[in-house]
Write an enzyme that holds these catalytic residues in place. Structure first.
Site, mmCIF file in Angstrom:
data_model
loop_
_atom_site.group_PDB
_atom_site.id
_atom_site.type_symbol
_atom_site.label_atom_id
_atom_site.label_comp_id
_atom_site.label_asym_id
_atom_site.label_seq_id
_atom_site.Cartn_x
_atom_site.Cartn_y
_atom_site.Cartn_z
ATOM 1 N N TYR A 59 5.375 -15.235 -58.980
ATOM 2 C CA TYR A 59 6.822 -14.801 -59.787
ATOM 3 C C TYR A 59 6.106 -15.072 -61.164
ATOM 4 O O TYR A 59 5.698 -15.473 -62.272
ATOM 5 C CB TYR A 59 7.707 -16.166 -60.053
ATOM 6 C CG TYR A 59 8.498 -16.125 -58.470
ATOM 7 C CD1 TYR A 59 7.814 -15.512 -57.388
ATOM 8 C CD2 TYR A 59 9.506 -17.012 -58.039
ATOM 9 C CE1 TYR A 59 8.265 -15.663 -56.249
ATOM 10 C CE2 TYR A 59 9.417 -17.463 -57.138
ATOM 11 C CZ TYR A 59 8.954 -16.678 -55.281
ATOM 12 O OH TYR A 59 9.632 -17.110 -54.673
ATOM 13 N N SER A 60 6.462 -13.585 -61.671
ATOM 14 C CA SER A 60 6.646 -12.800 -62.824
ATOM 15 C C SER A 60 5.030 -13.233 -63.283
ATOM 16 O O SER A 60 4.732 -14.065 -64.868
ATOM 17 C CB SER A 60 7.365 -13.256 -63.968
ATOM 18 O OG SER A 60 7.955 -12.182 -63.814
#
Length: 326
Positions: A59-60
């Site tokens: 995530y990110s």
């Protein structure tokens, strides 16, 4: 807030899990909030009694873990929260920066712990099944993480029921730590997991923590036939259109909206309440980019649905192709 045991373990988790894919950096996805804008959601979740936080190394590209770790460190004692993260998807360009090999598992847990600012994670998921690595290699490496104290419990996500049962059987055969939770794709629009995975989880005492409980926002009730761009995510989330947005999906949504209006609550709350009424379900993983979404999700815990209302919501469902894993 209500709390429930995670599967057959003694671990108590809130019946709402806050998913943090939305928190990190908009450089990764345009709908992701910055750290400054993310922190109030994590703080409010704690105020509402949520103790279960879900992130992943991809995530990110790791920034989500950093944001979550810093916020939790500032707002709560480490012992009072359950932190889950995941491994599988690429986190770099190298050939070993992905998958479930022993090397990637050992490298990734240390990197996740550094980003989260903690010396252990409560729950470590394999994000998908790795067809290129023997499952025995994966399971033994995960067991070693538990023995080292870097991981407290193990989880799996989105795979075939036969694969999950194979992993459970091998863990039992070798005396390795077994998976205690399944994070799978489940909502009123997609219910294929009811065929084999959910009965397996109930039989084996596995906790169920479904992802996309609102069908990537579709069940919030604001999507329109033939329209895109209702929200920032709606405008750029191609996966939502690949997964949902069929005519039958809108027919099911119409029933969700109808029941929500009858009970004077939000459509998203009806969709979450339906999930919370399913046998063996532990906690849906909800995302929130607006504060009312978080507060309404917690409010869904107070909504009762009769067997007739649940049947009304389920009645139109039609079998569909596998979505969410290979």
């Amino acid at each position: 807030m209500e709390y429930i045991n995670l599967g057959r373990t003694g671990l108590k988790v809130s019946r709402i899990c806050l998913g943090t894919m939305t928190y990190g950096t908009p450089q990764w996805r345009d709908w992701v909030l910055s750290e400054k804008d993310s922190r109030p959601f994590i703080k409010r979740a704690l105020e509402l009694g949520i103790n279960f936080f879900d992130t992943a190394d991809m995530y990110s590209l790791g920034v989500s873990e950093e944001v979550v770790g810093r916020a939790l460190k500032d707002f709560v004692q480490r012992k009072d929260v359950i932190i889950a993260t995941k491994i599988y998807w690429p986190t770099g360009d190298g050939p070993n920066d992905r998958g479930l090999s022993r090397k990637h598992i050992m490298d990734s847990i240390d990197a996740s712990l550094r980003r989260l600012g903690t010396d252990y994670v409560d729950l470590y998921y394999i994000h998908r099944w790795d067809y290129e690595t023997p499952i025995e290699e994966t399971l033994e490496a995960l067991n070693d993480l538990v023995r080292m104290g870097k991981v407290r419990y193990l989880g799996a996500s989105s795979m075939h029921a036969w694969q999950f049962m194979k992993a459970l059987g091998l863990a039992d055969q070798h005396g390795w730590s077994r998976f205690v939770v399944m994070q799978n794709h489940l909502n009123l629009i997609y219910r294929e997991q009811e065929r084999e995975m959910l009965p397996l989880c109930r039989a084996e005492g596995i906790g169920v923590v479904p992802w996309s409980p609102l069908a990537r926002g579709f069940l919030a009730g604001n999507r329109k036939r033939g329209e895109r761009g209702v929200t920032t995510r709606d405008g750029s989330d191609q996966m939502a259109y690949d997964f949902y947005f069929q005519d039958i999906d809108f027919q099911i949504l119409d029933r969700v909206v109808e029941l929500a209006e009858k009970k004077a609550v939000k459509s998203a709350q009806i969709a979450l309440a339906w999930l919370l009424h399913q046998p063996g379900l532990t906690a849906p993983v909800i995302g929130a980019s607006k504060m009312y979404q978080l507060e309404e999700a917690v409010g869904a815990l107070d909504i009762g649905l009769s067997p007739e209302e649940c049947a009304f919501l389920k009645e139109l469902y039609q079998p569909r192709p596998l979505l969410g894993h290979e």
